[in-house]
Design an enzyme around this catalytic site. Structure first.
Site, PDB file in Angstrom:
ATOM      1  N   ASP A 335     -34.234  43.929  75.230  1.00  0.00           N
ATOM      2  CA  ASP A 335     -32.891  43.514  75.619  1.00  0.00           C
ATOM      3  C   ASP A 335     -32.392  44.350  76.795  1.00  0.00           C
ATOM      4  OD1 ASP A 335     -30.273  42.084  74.979  1.00  0.00           O
ATOM      5  OD2 ASP A 335     -29.668  44.195  74.906  1.00  0.00           O
ATOM      6  N   GLU A 390     -35.852  40.559  79.029  1.00  0.00           N
ATOM      7  CA  GLU A 390     -34.604  39.854  79.298  1.00  0.00           C
ATOM      8  C   GLU A 390     -34.061  40.383  80.630  1.00  0.00           C
ATOM      9  OE1 GLU A 390     -30.080  39.146  77.647  1.00  0.00           O
ATOM     10  OE2 GLU A 390     -30.984  41.109  77.887  1.00  0.00           O
TER      11      GLU A 390
END
Length: 670
Positions: A335, A390
């Site tokens: 993330d 991401e």
């Protein structure tokens, strides 16, 4: 092409232009850092096993070995139930480089001095003399009593831990990801459990044709409404859903179904909590983080790691390895990679694709080097594992091998695609949809880097935003989704476009596909976790899977289409095939046609124009997937029993073509 979309068998072929970007400067930094680890720590293997020595670990003879890194501490002690919370009876011994260690011998008959299930705290004497009660950064299990605000560290060492029975699935060629959150995976307004996910949700995922589940909010986070992105205990599986053994069983059962399990790992930042987090662990502003302004994320209100620090590298690399080897996760979705890659963290910055945006002093080389080390370690020790980045910036070579100077990731998220669908639906009338712009967005990627396509993820489901289904059908979802009520233009249009958007994204947008749980059937409500602003309500922190089981509701049509879409991909493998050849993107006709994996995909996005004898490039075809079929809530306007053959009629640079019927989608203007 009834209701806009159909998939047909065809015969074709095309070539792919290959390219490779090599960043020698970054590779040099990576190589030197790896070499230092090899020379000073006995190798990356030993270095990344530090989770077996740091924190509190039990020897075979029952003795307890404790080790912490607290460079700013004046003294370190261990206190807990085992010593009546005496803060000074068990002092650590100071070692080099800010490390501290303590050995507690076994009791009589080898009984461990710190029993399983007992509470502990590391006691830090700060430089100003203050005593700080902290949870070890390496703690494996933390819990919060209902009458308390902060979490407590509980020593987890059961007499018999869960034993995995099933091997991990083989590395997948076509990755179909079901993005999931354990706590909301129930129609009931409560925090759901690992057990519920194991026995109620995994079978559903398997039936829908997804072969991979990506688990969010597993790393312990004190604030439930953070969606798991404000991590407080990096080595602890969230106790709000159950025990570590419950999670291990859940992963094991997923493996028995052939489902790969990925962890949404948050190494881009950490919670500011100090009582039950990493912040100010040793009483200083730094320790695991940069000090001062550089150590704080101004938008996320969180702490930022110092990726150049030796012990931070040990901590983060060991964290990844623990999740793989103890819990048997098959890889990670990293993330916040954009925030890691740049000193500006992507704040107030647009990315046009100009290479000056990706190379320069604004790039955080230490963070990028950490990501290269992480991917190198994972591929070296567990080559079957998958890693996903991401990143919204489009950093070149992020998904190329580390040996080429790349970041080493296997996949990156195609984050422009959901934004494009939102922009189209929100701003344009149906007749103003631009076919070329849609195709460009779905195909605009670095072809030697694999992308995960998705029409929407958890981001669009959160309160303050809207899912595609909600944008398309809005309030009528509450009143007109029953088959007993008239099929209104809004619901008809919404159902057909929901299917078409998903199919074209699935087939054209990348080398993998992702869906957030519940969105496959057009979940009617947004997602909002209990918080002060909603009176701590769980009403929107749930997924109403039961809606698909009610045959009087139209949600089952969307659910069935999503399932069959995945199962046709399983058979033909278009995600693992070379990029599609787009044979048509006709602006006035609103038709898109392309070939991939021996199939032809035809979409008619026109709001009111159907076509009879519409010529497309094809040799012969039979209909495999038709969004206008009755089982998907369509109007049954195509005959599936007929097999069609082409004629030698050149069209769109192909020698053969034939005429098909292309039905329009129902039109509904704002």
């Amino acid at each position: 092409v009834a209701s806009g979309a159909a998939v047909c068998k065809c015969q074709t072929g095309f070539s792919v232009l290959t390219c490779c970007t090599v960043n020698f400067s970054m590779y040099s930094l990576f190589y030197n850092r790896l070499k230092n680890i090899e020379e000073n720590e006995g190798g990356l293997d030993k270095f990344s096993k530090s989770y077996k020595t740091f924190g509190v670990n039990q020897f075979v003879d029952g003795g307890i070995y404790c080790k912490e890194w607290a460079p700013g501490a004046e003294a370190v002690f261990l206190a807990g139930d085992f010593n009546g919370w005496n803060p000074f009876s068990h002092p650590y011994k100071k070692m080099e480089y800010g490390k501290w260690e303590l050995f507690i011998p076994p009791g009589q008959d080898g009984y461990p001095p710190v029993p399983h299930g007992s509470k502990l705290k590391v006691v830090i004497r700060a430089q100003n003399g203050e005593l700080l009660y902290r949870i070890s950064p390496w703690a494996r299990y933390v819990v919060r009593d209902e009458d308390k605000v902060n979490y407590d560290w509980v020593h987890w060492n059961p007499p018999q831990s869960y034993i995995h029975k099933h091997p991990s699935p083989k590395r997948l060629k076509s990755l179909r990801i079901y993005e999931s959150h354990v706590g909301i995976a129930s129609p009931e307004g409560k925090v759901a459990s690992y057990k519920n996910f194991t026995y109620n949700v995994l079978p559903r995922i398997k039936d829908l044709g997804y072969n991979c589940v990506q688990l969010m909010a597993i790393m312990e986070h004190a604030y439930y409404a953070s969606f798991g992105y404000q991590v407080t205990s990096f080595f602890a599986a969230s106790s709000r859903y159950g025990t570590p053994d419950d999670l291990k069983e859940m992963i094991d059962v997923a493996h028995s179904m052939g489902i790969t399990v990925l962890l949404d790992v948050v190494h881009s930042h950490a919670s500011k909590n100090s009582e039950d987090g990493l912040n100010k662990f040793d009483g200083t502003d730094s320790c695991f983080f940069h000090s001062g302004h550089r150590g704080n994320h101004q938008l996320w209100d969180s702490r930022l790691f110092d990726y150049a620090n030796w012990e931070v590298l040990r901590f983060l690399l060991s964290n990844l390895r623990m999740w793989i080897e103890d819990y048997r996760f098959d890889g990670f979705r990293f993330d916040g990679v954009t925030s890691m890659l740049y000193h500006h963290h992507g704040i107030g910055t647009g990315f046009s694709g100009d290479y000056n945006e990706y190379f320069g002093l604004h790039v955080d080389e230490d963070a990028l080097c950490y990501l290269m080390l992480a991917n190198h370690m994972i591929k070296f020790l567990h080559p079957e594992c998958i890693t996903i980045a991401e990143d919204v910036s489009g950093m070149p070579a992020l998904c190329r091998p580390v040996a080429e100077g790349g970041g080493g990731f296997d996949y990156r998220l195609a984050m422009a695609i959901p934004d494009k669908w939102i922009q189209i639906i929100k701003e344009l009338k149906d007749e103003d949809w631009n076919m070329g712009n849609i195709v460009h967005t779905l195909t605009n990627r670095r072809y030697e880097e694999k992308y995960i396509a998705y029409a929407e993820s958890h981001d669009q489901a959160l309160v303050g935003d809207k899912t595609l289904a909600f944008r398309l059908m809005d309030a009528e979802m509450y009143t007109n989704m029953s088959v007993l009520s008239p099929l209104t233009p809004v619901i008809d249009r919404g159902i057909q476009l929901h299917k078409m958007i998903r199919l074209i994204t699935h087939a054209l947008g990348g080398e993998s596909y992702l869906n957030f749980m519940g969105n496959e059937f057009g979940h009617p409500e947004w997602l909002d976790f209990p918080r002060r602003g909603n009176n701590e309500s769980y009403h929107y922190a749930r997924r109403q899977f039961n809606l698909t089981e009610d045959h009087l509701l139209r949600y089952r049509f969307l659910n069935a289409f999503d399932r069959d879409m995945n199962k046709w991909e399983e058979k033909f493998g278009w995600l693992a095939s070379p990029p599609a050849y787009v044979s048509e993107k006709h602006e006035s006709n609103k038709v898109i046609a392309f070939e991939r994996a021996g199939l032809i995909f035809i979409f008619n996005f026109h709001p009111y124009q159907s076509y009879v004898d519409y010529r497309v490039v094809i040799f012969k075809y039979e209909i495999l997937l038709d969004s206008d079929a009755a089982e998907y809530g369509g109007h049954q306007r195509l005959d599936h029993s007929t097999e069609y053959f082409s004629e030698e009629y050149p069209h769109n640079y192909r020698p053969n073509s034939l005429m098909v019927m292309a039905q329009n989608i129902p039109c509904q203007h704002a």
